[in-house]
Design an enzyme around this catalytic site. Structure first.
Site, short mmCIF file in Angstrom:
data_model
loop_
_atom_site.label_atom_id
_atom_site.label_comp_id
_atom_site.label_asym_id
_atom_site.label_seq_id
_atom_site.Cartn_x
_atom_site.Cartn_y
_atom_site.Cartn_z
N ASP A 122 0.83 -1.22 0.00
CA ASP A 122 0.00 0.00 0.00
C ASP A 122 0.86 1.27 0.00
O ASP A 122 0.38 2.36 -0.30
CB ASP A 122 -0.97 0.01 1.19
CG ASP A 122 -0.30 -0.10 2.56
OD1 ASP A 122 0.93 -0.12 2.64
OD2 ASP A 122 -1.05 -0.16 3.57
N GLU A 123 2.16 1.13 0.34
CA GLU A 123 3.02 2.32 0.42
C GLU A 123 3.23 2.97 -0.94
O GLU A 123 3.68 4.11 -1.01
CB GLU A 123 4.36 1.96 1.07
CG GLU A 123 4.19 1.50 2.49
CD GLU A 123 5.44 1.61 3.34
OE1 GLU A 123 6.40 2.27 2.93
OE2 GLU A 123 5.43 1.03 4.44
N TYR A 145 12.28 2.98 -0.20
CA TYR A 145 11.64 1.65 -0.27
C TYR A 145 10.42 1.69 -1.17
O TYR A 145 10.31 0.93 -2.15
CB TYR A 145 11.24 1.17 1.13
CG TYR A 145 10.21 0.05 1.11
CD1 TYR A 145 10.54 -1.21 0.63
CD2 TYR A 145 8.90 0.28 1.54
CE1 TYR A 145 9.59 -2.24 0.58
CE2 TYR A 145 7.95 -0.74 1.50
CZ TYR A 145 8.30 -1.99 1.02
OH TYR A 145 7.36 -3.00 0.96
P1 NAD Z 1 11.18 -9.86 4.60
O1 NAD Z 1 12.12 -8.72 4.70
O2 NAD Z 1 10.75 -10.59 5.83
O3 NAD Z 1 11.75 -10.94 3.58
C1 NAD Z 1 12.33 -10.63 2.37
C2 NAD Z 1 12.93 -11.92 1.81
O4 NAD Z 1 13.52 -11.61 0.51
C3 NAD Z 1 14.05 -12.49 2.67
O5 NAD Z 1 13.93 -13.89 2.76
C4 NAD Z 1 15.34 -12.11 1.92
O6 NAD Z 1 16.41 -12.99 2.15
C5 NAD Z 1 14.83 -12.17 0.48
N1 NAD Z 1 15.64 -11.36 -0.43
C6 NAD Z 1 16.04 -10.07 -0.25
N2 NAD Z 1 16.78 -9.68 -1.31
C7 NAD Z 1 16.82 -10.73 -2.16
C8 NAD Z 1 17.42 -10.93 -3.44
N3 NAD Z 1 18.12 -9.96 -4.03
N4 NAD Z 1 17.26 -12.12 -4.04
C9 NAD Z 1 16.55 -13.11 -3.44
N5 NAD Z 1 15.98 -12.98 -2.23
C10 NAD Z 1 16.11 -11.80 -1.61
O7 NAD Z 1 9.91 -9.28 3.81
P2 NAD Z 1 8.36 -9.50 4.01
O8 NAD Z 1 7.87 -8.59 5.06
O9 NAD Z 1 8.08 -10.96 4.09
O10 NAD Z 1 7.83 -8.93 2.63
C11 NAD Z 1 7.71 -9.76 1.48
C12 NAD Z 1 7.15 -8.94 0.33
O11 NAD Z 1 5.88 -8.39 0.70
C13 NAD Z 1 8.01 -7.75 -0.09
O12 NAD Z 1 7.98 -7.67 -1.49
C14 NAD Z 1 7.33 -6.56 0.55
O13 NAD Z 1 7.55 -5.38 -0.19
C15 NAD Z 1 5.87 -6.99 0.48
N6 NAD Z 1 4.99 -6.43 1.53
C16 NAD Z 1 5.34 -6.51 2.86
C17 NAD Z 1 4.46 -6.03 3.82
C18 NAD Z 1 4.79 -6.09 5.30
O14 NAD Z 1 4.05 -5.50 6.09
N7 NAD Z 1 5.81 -6.78 5.72
C19 NAD Z 1 3.23 -5.47 3.43
C20 NAD Z 1 2.91 -5.42 2.07
C21 NAD Z 1 3.80 -5.92 1.13
O1 DAU Z 2 2.27 -0.85 4.63
C1 DAU Z 2 2.98 -1.96 4.19
C2 DAU Z 2 4.42 -1.80 4.60
O2 DAU Z 2 4.46 -1.98 6.00
C3 DAU Z 2 5.37 -2.77 3.91
O3 DAU Z 2 5.38 -2.51 2.53
C4 DAU Z 2 6.78 -2.63 4.48
O4 DAU Z 2 7.63 -3.61 3.92
C5 DAU Z 2 6.73 -2.81 5.98
O5 DAU Z 2 8.01 -2.57 6.52
C6 DAU Z 2 5.71 -1.87 6.62
O6 DAU Z 2 6.16 -0.49 6.55
P1 DAU Z 2 5.95 0.54 7.78
O7 DAU Z 2 6.97 1.59 7.65
O8 DAU Z 2 4.54 0.93 7.92
O9 DAU Z 2 6.27 -0.49 8.99
P2 DAU Z 2 7.17 -0.36 10.31
O10 DAU Z 2 6.92 -1.59 11.09
O11 DAU Z 2 8.56 0.02 10.01
O12 DAU Z 2 6.49 0.87 11.05
C7 DAU Z 2 5.11 0.86 11.39
C8 DAU Z 2 4.80 2.20 12.04
O13 DAU Z 2 5.46 2.25 13.32
C9 DAU Z 2 5.31 3.40 11.26
O14 DAU Z 2 4.39 4.48 11.45
C10 DAU Z 2 6.63 3.75 11.96
C11 DAU Z 2 6.37 3.35 13.41
N1 DAU Z 2 7.55 2.90 14.16
C12 DAU Z 2 8.31 1.90 13.64
C13 DAU Z 2 9.42 1.44 14.31
C14 DAU Z 2 10.27 0.35 13.71
C15 DAU Z 2 7.85 3.45 15.41
O15 DAU Z 2 7.13 4.36 15.91
N2 DAU Z 2 8.94 3.00 16.08
C16 DAU Z 2 9.76 2.03 15.57
O16 DAU Z 2 10.77 1.67 16.23
#
Ligand code: NAD
Ligand code: DAU
Length: 332
Positions: A122-123, A145
């Site tokens: 959603d970002e 990012y």
């Molecule tokens: P994560 O950081 O936990 O995992 C990322 C994985 O990708 C790891 O296993 C890492 O080793 C692998 N990776 C990184 N660079 C690589 C490369 N060059 N080649 C092969 N593997 C590589 O991430 P996540 O939170 O599981 O997110 C997965 C996907 O979902 C991402 O594309 C992210 O943008 C998307 N996403 C995440 C969230 C969230 O809240 N975490 C929300 C919406 C979308």
């Molecule tokens: O919205 C989806 C995204 O959510 C994914 O695409 C990203 O990969 C994932 O990292 C996440 O991004 P955010 O920046 O929203 O997540 P994060 O957990 O880093 O932060 C969530 C909220 O909390 C944000 O408003 C920042 C705040 N925060 C985060 C950290 C790590 C704090 O206040 N203190 C902290 O130490």
């Protein structure tokens, strides 16, 4: 189905891999670079499941991709650099993995005529004050990012329009649940609270996120893979929104701590104020989230309490240096 799951050793990718093997009987080849965020420990429940295999390699390495793709019918790309704070401190790997990596996978999918699903976020829409983003909202990313994720999405769409690649995009809101690396808000706060470390809140803590339990988002991805129309984007948001401060207060309650651990720290540069996704389009395909935030958060706290074997090696390794660089203080 035989799937190439890129980034399958990470938080969401390993959840998806588990679901596809155990609930759908798919074959899954995981290709993962094993960065700090990827761990083979995330496969401990499926390591010996028939149909599962793991290849250590990077998505921007065309030879590694060619070696992994044999016999696969679709590519699901989770692989990415995912943490906003790291993209502010060191954007380089974000451009390589999220940009060149996606391009390399698209070329491989085109060559082999495979279906392609890009996992997105959603970002890409930026911040919204009121209402919710739909798939037609303008793209306005704020951080390195989200800018690299947006670029990747545009590249995916260009491969549909130009080459007729059977590509779909699924954009999720903030995921939480077991196996999430503790740089992200929820696991960081849970582990700090359990250890008695301070809880760093950026700015005024009134930023709002739209929380989705990781198993719900993983199922949405599977659903879009099976039922989505090529060329389309599908948003999958969680059922609840919550300001960060309230998330931290709930974690304090669930871990039996008190508010003296809360510490207001310097805000993240370019910090998006609120995310909110409308999921009507994917709901019309038959998916809906099943876990409310209160229930999922409690389950997540319990999981971290009971699975020290998973997070203790993380919290005692390189993560400590990352934490000091990011927060200017050491963990206990
Ligand atoms: P994560 O950081 O936990 O995992 C990322 C994985 O990708 C790891 O296993 C890492 O080793 C692998 N990776 C990184 N660079 C690589 C490369 N060059 N080649 C092969 N593997 C590589 O991430 P996540 O939170 O599981 O997110 C997965 C996907 O979902 C991402 O594309 C992210 O943008 C998307 N996403 C995440 C969230 C969230 O809240 N975490 C929300 C919406 C979308
Ligand atoms: O919205 C989806 C995204 O959510 C994914 O695409 C990203 O990969 C994932 O990292 C996440 O991004 P955010 O920046 O929203 O997540 P994060 O957990 O880093 O932060 C969530 C909220 O909390 C944000 O408003 C920042 C705040 N925060 C985060 C950290 C790590 C704090 O206040 N203190 C902290 O130490």
């Amino acid at each position: 189905m035989k799937l190439l799951v890129c980034g399958g050793a990470g938080f969401i990718g390993s959840t998806f891999t588990r679901q596809r093997l155990l609930e759908h009987g798919d074959e899954v080849v995981v290709l993962d670079k094993l960065t700090y965020a990827g761990r083979e420990d995330n496969f401990h429940e499926i390591r010996d499941t028939p149909g599962f295999s793991f290849i250590h390699g990077a998505i921007e390495d065309s030879a590694a991709v060619a070696g992994a793709i044999t016999g696969c019918e679709a590519i699901v790309n989770f692989a990415a650099e995912t943490h906003v704070d790291r993209s502010i401190a060191e954007p380089d790997a974000f451009v390589t993995t999220n940009g060149k990596g996606t391009y390399t996978l698209l070329e491989a999918a085109r060559k082999h005529g495979l279906r392609y699903l890009q996992v997105s976020t959603d970002e890409v829409y930026g911040s919204i004050e009121k209402g919710s983003f739909t798939e037609l909202s303008p793209l306005a990313p704020s951080s390195p990012y989200s800018a690299t994720k947006t670029g990747a999405d545009l590249l995916v769409q260009s491969y549909f329009h130009t080459f007729g690649l059977e590509a779909v995009i699924c954009r999720g809101s903030n995921n939480y649940g077991p196996y999430q690396y503790p740089e992200k808000l929820i696991p960081l706060m849970i582990l700090n609270a359990l250890a008695g470390d301070s809880l760093p809140i950026y700015g005024d803590g009134q930023q709002v996120r739209n929380w989705i339990f990781v198993e719900d988002f993983s199922r949405a991805i599977g659903h879009v893979l099976e039922h989505g129309t090529p060329g389309e984007v599908y948003n999958a948001g969680g059922p609840d929104e919550c300001p960060n401060l309230e998330v931290v207060e709930r974690i304090i309650e669930l871990t039996g701590r008190d508010s003296s651990l809360m510490e207001y720290v310097t805000d993240r540069p370019g910090h998006d104020r609120r995310y909110s996704l409308s999921s009507d389009k994917v709901r019309a395909l038959g998916w809906e989230p099943s876990v409310r935030f209160a229930q999922g958060l409690e389950q997540t706290v319990t999981w971290y309490r009971e699975n020290g074997w998973w997070w203790e090696p993380v919290r005692s390794g390189d993560y400590r240096e990352y934490y000091e660089r990011q927060y200017g203080k050491s963990l206990r």
